[in-house]
Design a protein around this motif. Structure first.
Motif, mmCIF file in Angstrom:
data_model
loop_
_atom_site.group_PDB
_atom_site.id
_atom_site.type_symbol
_atom_site.label_atom_id
_atom_site.label_comp_id
_atom_site.label_asym_id
_atom_site.label_seq_id
_atom_site.Cartn_x
_atom_site.Cartn_y
_atom_site.Cartn_z
ATOM 1 N N ALA A 138 -9.481 3.380 6.825
ATOM 2 C CA ALA A 138 -8.326 4.113 6.291
ATOM 3 C C ALA A 138 -8.821 5.329 5.515
ATOM 4 O O ALA A 138 -9.819 5.260 4.798
ATOM 5 C CB ALA A 138 -7.494 3.207 5.378
ATOM 6 N N LEU A 139 -8.110 6.444 5.673
ATOM 7 C CA LEU A 139 -8.407 7.687 4.969
ATOM 8 C C LEU A 139 -7.083 8.243 4.466
ATOM 9 O O LEU A 139 -6.244 8.652 5.250
ATOM 10 C CB LEU A 139 -9.090 8.682 5.917
ATOM 11 N N LEU A 140 -6.887 8.207 3.138
ATOM 12 C CA LEU A 140 -5.605 8.604 2.564
ATOM 13 C C LEU A 140 -5.794 9.708 1.533
ATOM 14 O O LEU A 140 -6.464 9.522 0.512
ATOM 15 C CB LEU A 140 -4.907 7.411 1.884
ATOM 16 N N ALA A 141 -5.159 10.850 1.796
ATOM 17 C CA ALA A 141 -5.196 11.963 0.856
ATOM 18 C C ALA A 141 -4.254 11.695 -0.306
ATOM 19 O O ALA A 141 -3.186 11.099 -0.140
ATOM 20 C CB ALA A 141 -4.781 13.252 1.561
ATOM 21 N N ASN A 142 -4.653 12.121 -1.502
ATOM 22 C CA ASN A 142 -3.748 12.063 -2.641
ATOM 23 C C ASN A 142 -2.503 12.876 -2.310
ATOM 24 O O ASN A 142 -2.611 13.992 -1.784
ATOM 25 C CB ASN A 142 -4.443 12.618 -3.889
ATOM 26 N N PRO A 143 -1.305 12.361 -2.587
ATOM 27 C CA PRO A 143 -0.084 13.036 -2.141
ATOM 28 C C PRO A 143 0.335 14.251 -2.963
ATOM 29 O O PRO A 143 1.337 14.889 -2.639
ATOM 30 C CB PRO A 143 0.972 11.926 -2.243
ATOM 31 N N THR A 144 -0.387 14.590 -4.022
ATOM 32 C CA THR A 144 0.025 15.700 -4.877
ATOM 33 C C THR A 144 -0.982 16.842 -4.816
ATOM 34 O O THR A 144 -2.190 16.622 -4.716
ATOM 35 C CB THR A 144 0.172 15.251 -6.347
ATOM 36 N N ALA A 145 -0.471 18.074 -4.907
ATOM 37 C CA ALA A 145 -1.336 19.248 -4.897
ATOM 38 C C ALA A 145 -2.224 19.297 -6.130
ATOM 39 O O ALA A 145 -3.337 19.830 -6.083
ATOM 40 C CB ALA A 145 -0.489 20.519 -4.796
ATOM 41 N N GLU A 146 -1.740 18.739 -7.254
ATOM 42 C CA GLU A 146 -2.515 18.756 -8.500
ATOM 43 C C GLU A 146 -3.781 17.917 -8.400
ATOM 44 O O GLU A 146 -4.771 18.182 -9.087
ATOM 45 C CB GLU A 146 -1.658 18.261 -9.666
ATOM 46 N N LYS A 147 -3.761 16.887 -7.570
ATOM 47 C CA LYS A 147 -4.922 16.008 -7.410
ATOM 48 C C LYS A 147 -5.350 15.965 -5.941
ATOM 49 O O LYS A 147 -5.823 14.948 -5.446
ATOM 50 C CB LYS A 147 -4.586 14.605 -7.920
ATOM 51 N N ALA A 148 -5.222 17.101 -5.279
ATOM 52 C CA ALA A 148 -5.459 17.151 -3.829
ATOM 53 C C ALA A 148 -6.902 16.893 -3.448
ATOM 54 O O ALA A 148 -7.196 16.613 -2.281
ATOM 55 C CB ALA A 148 -5.001 18.501 -3.285
ATOM 56 N N GLU A 149 -7.821 16.984 -4.413
ATOM 57 C CA GLU A 149 -9.233 16.788 -4.079
ATOM 58 C C GLU A 149 -9.595 15.323 -3.840
ATOM 59 O O GLU A 149 -10.663 15.022 -3.312
ATOM 60 C CB GLU A 149 -10.129 17.341 -5.201
#
Length: 203
Positions: A92-103
């Motif tokens: 599984a590879l899940l990006a943080n859903p917010t631009a503020e914590k996009a890293e």
């Protein structure tokens, strides 16, 4: 499910226009903006919430290949950098859903190890015991504000964590859950967590 070794990139507006086109009947003509011939089968693809990065993981050997979207659109087809998962494939590879914590990207490998990739520092977050935040993880889901995540464990329990791996809460498996089953998370919304369970033999 593995994807092919050829990747196509297109913005969503162009896709919507292709769908709304009167030409082509049920099959719509479509030309991608960019094609990547990777020479490997890919099992995971995710974009950061700020659309700055695209992250791929190989079906065999795992690892993360991180591309800068702007560079891709300017014709560069080389990744900006890569992160190793020590030869283990990624479940599984899940990006943080917010631009503020996009890293932040949550990564679960096929051995059930949960890790947190930080694209700003170009490394996995490390603690005293190493870069594995939790073992025996079957699935993971971010909160809708991206401040915490919940990991479903192989024993049917769940644990709530910060991106740095600090445990905030633990939820035991339901008493009626047989030992051969484990928890699967389909989503987390505010203070509600939807958990699905399935038989590990048939999964």
């Amino acid at each position: 499910m593995a994807l092919s070794s050829r990747k196509y990139r297109q913005n969503t507006e162009a896709v919507r226009q292709a769908y709304s086109s009167p030409d082509g009947g049920n099959t719509k003509p479509f030309t991608p903006q960019l094609t990547l011939n990777l020479g490997m089968r890919v099992s995971q693809v995710a974009f950061s919430a700020d659309e700055e990065f695209m992250v791929l993981s190989a079906e065999s050997g795992g690892g993360l290949a991180v591309y800068q979207v702007q560079s891709l659109m300017q014709g560069s087809t080389q990744p900006a950098f890569g992160l190793s998962t020590n030869g283990v494939s990624v479940r599984a590879l899940l990006a943080n859903p917010t631009a503020e914590k996009a890293e932040f990207f949550a990564v679960v490998d096929t051995n059930g190890q949960l890790m947190m990739a930080n694209l700003k520092s170009r490394q996995f977050h490390s603690r005293a015991q190493g870069q594995v935040l939790k073992d025996a993880v079957s699935c993971v889901s971010w909160s809708n504000k991206g401040k915490q995540l919940v990991a479903g464990l192989a024993n049917g329990a769940c644990i709530q964590l910060t991106p740095e791996g600090d445990a905030k809460a633990e939820f035991p498996a339901p008493p009626s859950l047989p030992s051969e089953q484990y928890g699967k998370l389909s989503g987390q919304y505010n203070y509600n967590i939807l958990v699905l369970t399935c038989n590990s033999i048939n999964d």
